[in-house]
Design a protein around this motif. Structure first.
Motif, PDB file in Angstrom:
ATOM      1  N   GLY A 134       4.399  14.095  13.091  1.00  0.00           N
ATOM      2  CA  GLY A 134       4.382  15.328  12.303  1.00  0.00           C
ATOM      3  C   GLY A 134       3.482  15.118  11.097  1.00  0.00           C
ATOM      4  N   THR A 135       4.056  15.345   9.926  1.00  0.00           N
ATOM      5  CA  THR A 135       3.240  15.174   8.711  1.00  0.00           C
ATOM      6  C   THR A 135       3.391  13.760   8.136  1.00  0.00           C
ATOM      7  OG1 THR A 135       5.105  16.033   7.454  1.00  0.00           O
ATOM      8  CG2 THR A 135       3.369  17.609   8.045  1.00  0.00           C
ATOM      9  N   ASN A 136       4.250  12.960   8.773  1.00  0.00           N
ATOM     10  CA  ASN A 136       4.502  11.613   8.277  1.00  0.00           C
ATOM     11  C   ASN A 136       3.496  10.615   8.862  1.00  0.00           C
ATOM     12  OD1 ASN A 136       5.675   9.322   7.225  1.00  0.00           O
ATOM     13  ND2 ASN A 136       7.282   9.225   8.798  1.00  0.00           N
ATOM     14  N   LYS A 137       2.574  10.154   8.010  1.00  0.00           N
ATOM     15  CA  LYS A 137       1.567   9.195   8.483  1.00  0.00           C
ATOM     16  C   LYS A 137       2.190   7.799   8.459  1.00  0.00           C
ATOM     17  CE  LYS A 137      -3.247   9.014   8.631  1.00  0.00           C
ATOM     18  NZ  LYS A 137      -4.403   9.824   8.372  1.00  0.00           N
ATOM     19  N   GLN A 168       3.094   1.291   3.499  1.00  0.00           N
ATOM     20  CA  GLN A 168       2.605   2.664   3.625  1.00  0.00           C
ATOM     21  C   GLN A 168       1.487   2.778   4.669  1.00  0.00           C
ATOM     22  OE1 GLN A 168       1.701   3.853  -0.383  1.00  0.00           O
ATOM     23  NE2 GLN A 168       3.861   4.200  -0.831  1.00  0.00           N
ATOM     24  N   GLY A 169       1.681   2.112   5.764  1.00  0.00           N
ATOM     25  CA  GLY A 169       0.754   2.221   6.887  1.00  0.00           C
ATOM     26  C   GLY A 169      -0.517   1.393   6.758  1.00  0.00           C
ATOM     27  N   ASN A 170      -0.588   0.541   5.747  1.00  0.00           N
ATOM     28  CA  ASN A 170      -1.776  -0.304   5.568  1.00  0.00           C
ATOM     29  C   ASN A 170      -1.385  -1.778   5.552  1.00  0.00           C
ATOM     30  OD1 ASN A 170      -3.858   1.781   5.047  1.00  0.00           O
ATOM     31  ND2 ASN A 170      -2.510   2.236   3.307  1.00  0.00           N
ATOM     32  N   VAL A 171      -2.319  -2.639   5.955  1.00  0.00           N
ATOM     33  CA  VAL A 171      -2.074  -4.084   5.833  1.00  0.00           C
ATOM     34  C   VAL A 171      -2.445  -4.468   4.402  1.00  0.00           C
ATOM     35  CG1 VAL A 171      -2.709  -6.378   6.658  1.00  0.00           C
ATOM     36  CG2 VAL A 171      -2.576  -4.477   8.264  1.00  0.00           C
ATOM     37  N   VAL A 172      -1.441  -4.885   3.637  1.00  0.00           N
ATOM     38  CA  VAL A 172      -1.682  -5.237   2.227  1.00  0.00           C
ATOM     39  C   VAL A 172      -2.341  -6.613   2.145  1.00  0.00           C
ATOM     40  CG1 VAL A 172      -0.556  -5.646   0.007  1.00  0.00           C
ATOM     41  CG2 VAL A 172       0.300  -3.866   1.531  1.00  0.00           C
ATOM     42  N   ILE A 173      -1.835  -7.538   2.960  1.00  0.00           N
ATOM     43  CA  ILE A 173      -2.410  -8.893   2.968  1.00  0.00           C
ATOM     44  C   ILE A 173      -2.170  -9.517   4.337  1.00  0.00           C
ATOM     45  CG2 ILE A 173      -0.300  -9.978   2.076  1.00  0.00           C
ATOM     46  CD1 ILE A 173      -2.125 -11.941   0.532  1.00  0.00           C
ATOM     47  N   THR A 189       7.838   1.200   7.356  1.00  0.00           N
ATOM     48  CA  THR A 189       6.406   1.023   7.096  1.00  0.00           C
ATOM     49  C   THR A 189       5.598   0.998   8.391  1.00  0.00           C
ATOM     50  OG1 THR A 189       6.839  -1.341   6.971  1.00  0.00           O
ATOM     51  CG2 THR A 189       6.554  -0.188   4.884  1.00  0.00           C
ATOM     52  N   GLY A 190       6.245   1.214   9.516  1.00  0.00           N
ATOM     53  CA  GLY A 190       5.512   1.337  10.774  1.00  0.00           C
ATOM     54  C   GLY A 190       5.409   0.060  11.579  1.00  0.00           C
ATOM     55  N   LYS A 191       6.253  -0.933  11.283  1.00  0.00           N
ATOM     56  CA  LYS A 191       6.167  -2.216  11.997  1.00  0.00           C
ATOM     57  C   LYS A 191       6.541  -2.051  13.471  1.00  0.00           C
ATOM     58  CE  LYS A 191       9.209  -4.404   9.427  1.00  0.00           C
ATOM     59  NZ  LYS A 191       9.741  -3.298   8.608  1.00  0.00           N
ATOM     60  N   SER A 192       7.683  -1.400  13.693  1.00  0.00           N
ATOM     61  CA  SER A 192       8.132  -1.218  15.086  1.00  0.00           C
ATOM     62  C   SER A 192       7.200  -0.283  15.845  1.00  0.00           C
ATOM     63  CB  SER A 192       9.557  -0.665  15.121  1.00  0.00           C
ATOM     64  OG  SER A 192      10.435  -1.601  14.554  1.00  0.00           O
ATOM     65  N   ARG A 249      -4.437 -16.471  21.788  1.00  0.00           N
ATOM     66  CA  ARG A 249      -3.522 -17.199  22.671  1.00  0.00           C
ATOM     67  C   ARG A 249      -2.886 -18.362  21.893  1.00  0.00           C
ATOM     68  NH1 ARG A 249      -3.733 -21.408  26.539  1.00  0.00           N
ATOM     69  NH2 ARG A 249      -2.191 -21.011  28.168  1.00  0.00           N
ATOM     70  N   GLY A 250      -1.594 -18.537  22.071  1.00  0.00           N
ATOM     71  CA  GLY A 250      -0.887 -19.646  21.424  1.00  0.00           C
ATOM     72  C   GLY A 250      -0.584 -19.397  19.958  1.00  0.00           C
ATOM     73  N   GLU A 251      -0.909 -18.194  19.481  1.00  0.00           N
ATOM     74  CA  GLU A 251      -0.721 -17.898  18.064  1.00  0.00           C
ATOM     75  C   GLU A 251       0.433 -16.913  17.873  1.00  0.00           C
ATOM     76  OE1 GLU A 251      -3.748 -16.670  14.465  1.00  0.00           O
ATOM     77  OE2 GLU A 251      -3.828 -15.527  16.314  1.00  0.00           O
ATOM     78  N   THR A 252       1.147 -17.047  16.753  1.00  0.00           N
ATOM     79  CA  THR A 252       2.216 -16.093  16.440  1.00  0.00           C
ATOM     80  C   THR A 252       1.899 -15.410  15.120  1.00  0.00           C
ATOM     81  OG1 THR A 252       3.841 -17.473  17.570  1.00  0.00           O
ATOM     82  CG2 THR A 252       4.697 -15.838  16.045  1.00  0.00           C
ATOM     83  N   LEU A 253       1.843 -14.096  15.176  1.00  0.00           N
ATOM     84  CA  LEU A 253       1.606 -13.304  13.978  1.00  0.00           C
ATOM     85  C   LEU A 253       2.914 -12.627  13.594  1.00  0.00           C
ATOM     86  CD1 LEU A 253      -0.355 -11.793  11.935  1.00  0.00           C
ATOM     87  CD2 LEU A 253      -0.458  -9.999  13.662  1.00  0.00           C
ATOM     88  N   ALA A 254       3.329 -12.811  12.351  1.00  0.00           N
ATOM     89  CA  ALA A 254       4.543 -12.124  11.873  1.00  0.00           C
ATOM     90  C   ALA A 254       4.116 -10.907  11.067  1.00  0.00           C
ATOM     91  CB  ALA A 254       5.375 -13.061  11.013  1.00  0.00           C
ATOM     92  N   VAL A 255       4.666  -9.772  11.410  1.00  0.00           N
ATOM     93  CA  VAL A 255       4.374  -8.546  10.663  1.00  0.00           C
ATOM     94  C   VAL A 255       5.577  -8.224   9.804  1.00  0.00           C
ATOM     95  CG1 VAL A 255       3.749  -6.110  10.846  1.00  0.00           C
ATOM     96  CG2 VAL A 255       2.890  -7.734  12.541  1.00  0.00           C
TER      97      VAL A 255
END
Lengths: 283, 262
Positions: free
Chosen positions: B33-36, B235-240, B59-62, B47-53
């Protein structure tokens, strides 16, 4: 105190209390929203039907789930439709005997009962009973799976949920409705004859022979097999309502209720169309 | 014999044999809807790497994980699996790619009408139809043993604890030997001991299977333990994005706040 009668704090004159203005939707807005919802629902149902159809005709086929659903829809609905059939048989028997006696047409009783049960009451009663039992069951089950992400889990496992969940249930409804209708009809005729024979002895053989005299397949097969269309309606609407559910327990309840209400309504509407269709095509 | 997935991958893989990321998210945007929810994010996992979000609730992780496995369609941007954009693939074609992905849902999403063993056997029943019943049973036992469940195979999901449900969900996600593992809050709702056990399990699986993993979590301790890199969403952005040390050395207020509160 201010000149408006409100206490003044630190020399600030407080604003007047806000008057809440509740917007009253105009009739045009309401009708517009209703029409929008109506077309959106049918549009979504059309897309859903296409996805199910495409999934149903392409392999792999979910035979095991289909057999499970045939049992769920068929054998578990059998006692209910048999009981309903038995009840309408008795009711028609009582009503028909009284009416026919008034017109001196008691000899017409067996044919009246046979035609009333097989052509009119059996199919629609079966459709409505199955709408209630199976429609609510499918609607609630799929809605519960949807809100607990089980349908997403099926999709994430690379299994098409339209094939596994919807196509199997809809097909089971289409296949089982005519068979359940036969059971309703059989029970109706049996109890109708029994109720009559308590008042006026009549052998079952005589009853059947007199009731079916001059009858053709055209008189009995189309009304029985039209219930496959009821099955399509019940399965499709229940799966659609279940799989589009949002919200938690409330959403599940709403899906079950809507499945039953809409399936029953569309079964009755379809009956109007099908009766006319059968009268034209199988005169 | 090459599967449809292999053929698709061969056609689409731009840097065969090179170091192309297994999962690459580019300028991904998603609104409800209007929610970005996602505002043009870029992430990749090898491959072989694990990224934690990481990030606060909402904030849109799931949603990011659901976009990666194709349960949601992006408004714009792309999700590339081995270089192939999956954004507009048909359901059956997407299915071929999903066979190479395992997904652990936040609440495990076990099928409540099936037993634990049947839940784990579900992917085999649909994708390994050539497997005999005994082979399937053996593989199910092996997978459950791998996640630390030896008995109780006939129990229903409602009869086991949340931690056990997560383990069963993980065993089901691993059934088809995925190349990509997506974990949505694997330690949420678990006690510290249970969380630690799940972390150890994920680490062990990573060592043994060398999958590309993305873990969505609130739990900074867990993220630090199991991941090679971390990304903080807001807020939908990667801060770091970087190693845990990079986050510690960051001057960004939100990062400092997140580390302090965690």
């Amino acid at each position: 105190m201010s000149d408006r009668g409100h206490p003044v704090v630190a020399g600030i004159n407080p604003p007047l209390p806000m008057q809440r203005t509740v917007p009253i939707p105009s009739v045009v807005d309401s009708v517009g929203r209703l029409a929008n919802g109506f077309f959106e629902w049918f549009g979504s149902l059309g897309i859903f039907s296409w996805k199910v159809l495409r999934a149903a005709v392409t392999p792999p086929y979910e035979w095991r789930e289909l057999i499970r659903q045939l049992d769920e829809v068929g054998s578990k609905s059998l006692p209910l439709v048999a009981l309903a059939g038995a009840a309408i048989g008795v009711v028609i028997s009582l009503e028909a005997r009284y009416s026919l006696s008034r017109f001196g047409a008691k000899s017409m009783f067996p044919a009246t009962l046979v035609y009333s049960v097989i052509q009119v009451m059996g199919p629609i009663i079966t459709g409505l009973i199955v709408s209630g039992r199976v429609g609510a069951g499918i609607g609630a089950e799929l809605a519960s799976m949807k809100v607990t992400e089980q349908i997403d889990a099926i999709e994430a496992s690379a299994v098409n949920p339209y094939r596994l969940l919807a196509a199997t249930r809809i097909l089971a409804c289409i296949l089982m409705l005519p068979l359940l209708t036969l059971a309703t009809d059989a029970c109706g005729l049996l109890t109708g004859w029994f109720a009559q024979s308590l008042v006026e002895p009549l052998s079952f053989h005589q009853f059947i022979e007199s009731g079916f005299r001059g009858a053709t397949f055209n008189a009995f097969l189309p009304p029985t097999f039209k219930t496959a269309v009821y099955g399509l309606i019940i399965g499709l609407i229940a799966c659609f309502q279940g799989m589009r559910t949002r919200g938690g327990a409330e959403g599940v309840g709403r899906a079950a209720t809507n499945s039953v209400v809409l399936a029953s309504l569309f079964v009755i509407l379809a009956d109007v169309v099908l009766v006319k269709f059968i009268l034209v095509v199988f005169p | 014999m090459a599967t449809a997935y292999d053929i698709a991958m061969k056609q689409e893989r731009p840097e065969e044999g090179g170091s192309a990321p297994v999962v690459a998210v580019e300028n991904l945007q998603k609104s409800f809807g209007t929610n970005k929810v996602l505002n043009g994010i870029n992430l990749s996992v090898n491959r072989g790497e694990t990224l934690a979000v990481l990030g606060r609730s909402g904030t849109g992780k799931s949603v990011l994980l659901r976009l990666i496995i194709g349960l949601e369609k992006p408004d714009s941007g792309s999700v590339r699996i081995h270089g192939q954009n999956i954004a507009n693939l048909a359901l059956d074609r997407m299915g071929e790619i999903r066979k190479k992905m395992g997904f652990l849902f936040q609440h495990a999403a076990l099928y409540d009408s099936l037993t634990i063993a049947e839940n784990v056997a579900f992917p085999f029943e649909h994708h390994r139809r050539d497997m005999s019943r005994s082979e399937r049973g053996g593989r199910v036992k092996q997978l459950l043993a791998e996640v630390g469940i030896e008995g109780d195979l006939g129990k229903m999901p409602s009869d086991i604890s949340g931690g056990m449900q997560k383990r069963v969900g993980l065993a089901r996600a691993l059934a088809l030997e995925p190349e990509i593992l997506l974990l949505d809050e694997p330690t949420a709702g678990l006690d510290p001991i249970g969380s630690g056990e799940i972390d150890d399990l994920i680490l062990k699986l990573q060592r043994e299977r060398q999958m590309a993993s993305i873990v969505v979590t609130h739990d900074l301790h867990s993220a630090k333990t199991i991941s090679n890199r971390l990304a903080l969403l807001d807020q939908g952005n990667v801060v770091i994005e970087g190693k845990f040390e990079d986050l510690q050395q960051s001057d960004i207020g939100l990062v400092k706040e997140f580390l302090k509160q965690s």
